[in-house]
Design an enzyme around this catalytic site. Structure first.
Site, short mmCIF file in Angstrom:
data_model
loop_
_atom_site.label_atom_id
_atom_site.label_comp_id
_atom_site.label_asym_id
_atom_site.label_seq_id
_atom_site.Cartn_x
_atom_site.Cartn_y
_atom_site.Cartn_z
N THR A 97 -1.71 2.79 2.91
CA THR A 97 -1.14 4.06 3.40
C THR A 97 -0.44 3.90 4.75
O THR A 97 -0.83 3.08 5.57
CB THR A 97 -2.21 5.17 3.55
OG1 THR A 97 -2.98 5.25 2.36
CG2 THR A 97 -1.63 6.51 3.90
N SER B 93 0.82 -1.22 0.00
CA SER B 93 0.00 0.00 0.00
C SER B 93 0.85 1.26 0.00
O SER B 93 0.30 2.36 0.04
CB SER B 93 -0.90 0.01 1.23
OG SER B 93 -0.15 0.20 2.41
N THR C 111 -5.43 7.23 7.28
CA THR C 111 -5.37 6.18 6.27
C THR C 111 -6.82 5.82 5.94
O THR C 111 -7.72 6.12 6.71
CB THR C 111 -4.63 4.93 6.77
OG1 THR C 111 -5.35 4.38 7.88
CG2 THR C 111 -3.20 5.24 7.20
N GLY C 112 -7.02 5.16 4.81
CA GLY C 112 -8.39 4.76 4.45
C GLY C 112 -8.91 5.54 3.26
O GLY C 112 -8.13 6.13 2.51
N THR D 232 1.75 6.92 0.47
CA THR D 232 0.86 5.85 0.00
C THR D 232 1.03 5.57 -1.49
O THR D 232 1.49 6.44 -2.24
CB THR D 232 -0.61 6.27 0.24
OG1 THR D 232 -1.48 5.17 -0.02
CG2 THR D 232 -1.03 7.43 -0.64
N ARG E 6 -5.55 9.62 -10.42
CA ARG E 6 -6.35 9.80 -9.20
C ARG E 6 -5.43 10.15 -8.03
O ARG E 6 -4.42 9.51 -7.79
CB ARG E 6 -7.12 8.52 -8.90
CG ARG E 6 -7.96 8.55 -7.61
CD ARG E 6 -7.21 7.96 -6.43
NE ARG E 6 -8.06 7.88 -5.24
CZ ARG E 6 -7.59 7.58 -4.03
NH1 ARG E 6 -6.31 7.33 -3.84
NH2 ARG E 6 -8.41 7.53 -2.99
N1 GLY Z 1 -5.81 7.22 2.02
C1 GLY Z 1 -5.13 6.87 0.86
C2 GLY Z 1 -5.86 7.16 -0.38
O1 GLY Z 1 -7.06 7.30 -0.39
O2 GLY Z 1 -5.22 7.24 -1.41
#
Ligand code: GLY
Length: 352
Positions: free
Chosen positions: A202, A85, A253-254, A220, A230
């Site tokens: 992340t 990640s 994170t998330g 991340t 993105r």
């Molecule tokens: N929290 C990492 C992302 O959405 O890219």
């Protein structure tokens, strides 16, 4: 004015400037500022950051700047191909190309740097720090971020490991029954290479040193199999990371999209500034995000709760720390100066 001369100017005036800000501008009545506590050293990270907290604490104990300490900590995870990640070995975008996002923020100077959609450089957190120190900008993206990194001597490399490539290929082959990509028969597919769910991953790491100075980093590979270009919350100051040296630091994170729409890390720090503990501030921010998510039915469970994961980590000026997740089961790493271990995060909703 160049960044260097601006820095020297700030450095030269910092004692006087800081004193006059404190003396001349009273904090709003509802904002609680906390005097620095000397001698308290803490490092807090997401659940994948136990090696980062160890490394950062070791550096803080030698007197390192808190930003240098947390970056050195997360570099371990950026370099690790087994953490899919973050950094090298991160899961790629839908074209099979790894694109990385990162931000850093330094409390004493209230300065920040970030990169987004950076390809071919395994340590975006180091590049983010250079954006902060060696440019007049806060965020560089894509080709420009890569050129900036190369100008500073970073070497390009392919960040896609064999394992990440195979997982991406399985994802691609299982996208549709109506295309020309065929997955191998299930018996020939190793369990860990079966089609991967979307994941956000992340690492975030925040720290306070014994002078009461705070810093943080978030890095991340973002949403797996994302649309190229993105950008998630990690490189967005106020969303994936925020530091106010008078109050505290927070990171996340998330699901980045939910966090960007609510500037979650800024919200956590703001709630701490109004007297909430780090854990309460994380929970209050998640509550706020859950309320806003009700406007987006496709992101709700049958009983109206957010269907995604989102996690916050926070530390305040006293060295108190906490974490909360949208859903139960999350952990976070804390080094309190004596002990380094994973702790249970608080949560808004209990999973089944
Ligand atoms: N929290 C990492 C992302 O959405 O890219």
């Amino acid at each position: 004015m160049s960044r260097y001369s601006r820095r020297e100017f700030i450095k030269a005036g910092v004692g006087l400037g800081a004193a006059s800000i404190v003396a001349g501008k009273a904090a709003p009545a509802s904002i609680q500022t906390t005097p620095a506590t000397t001698g308290v050293v803490r490092v807090v990270s997401s659940g994948n950051g136990i090696r980062a907290t160890e490394k950062a604490m070791g550096l803080l104990k030698t007197g390192a700047d808190p930003l240098d300490a947390v970056i050195a900590g997360v570099n371990i995870v950026e370099d690790d191909p087994d953490d899919m990640s973050v950094g090298y070995g991160g899961l790629p975008n839908e074209d099979g190309i790894v694109e990385l996002d990162a931000s850093v923020m330094h409390g004493p100077t209230h300065d920040a740097g970030a990169v987004a959609s950076l390809r071919n450089i395994r340590n975006p957190s180091k590049v983010a720090k250079l954006v902060m120190e060696r440019s007049d900008h806060v965020l560089l993206v894509g080709e420009g971020a890569l050129r900036f990194a190369k100008a500073h001597g970073f070497k390009e490399e392919d960040l896609l490991t064999e394992k990440a490539r195979e997982i991406w290929l399985r994802w691609k082959e299982n996208l549709s029954e109506g295309d020309n990509w065929f997955p191998p028969p299930p018996e020939k597919m190793a369990a860990e290479l079966r089609p991967f769910l979307f994941t956000y991953g992340t690492i975030n790491c925040v720290a306070i040193n014994e002078r009461g100075d705070l810093a943080g980093v978030t890095t991340t590979s973002g949403l797996s199999f994302k649309i190229p270009g993105r950008v998630g919350d990690s490189p967005i100051i106020g969303a994936g990371l925020y530091v106010d040296n008078e109050i505290g630091a927070a990171g996340s994170t998330g699901r980045g999209e939910a966090n960007i729409l609510n500037l979650g890390s800024y919200s956590v720090v703001d709630f701490m500034g109004h007297g909430l503990s780090p854990e309460e501030a994380c929970l209050k921010t998640l509550e706020r995000i859950a309320v806003k998510t009700k406007l987006e039915p496709r992101l709700l469970t049958e009983d109206g709760r957010p269907s995604f994961g989102l996690n916050f980590y926070a530390i305040n000026k006293k060295g108190e720390y906490g974490s909360a997740c949208m859903w139960s089961g999350g952990k976070y790493a804390v080094h309190d100066g004596a002990e380094n271990r994973l702790r249970d995060s608080a949560y808004l909703y209990k999973g089944k």
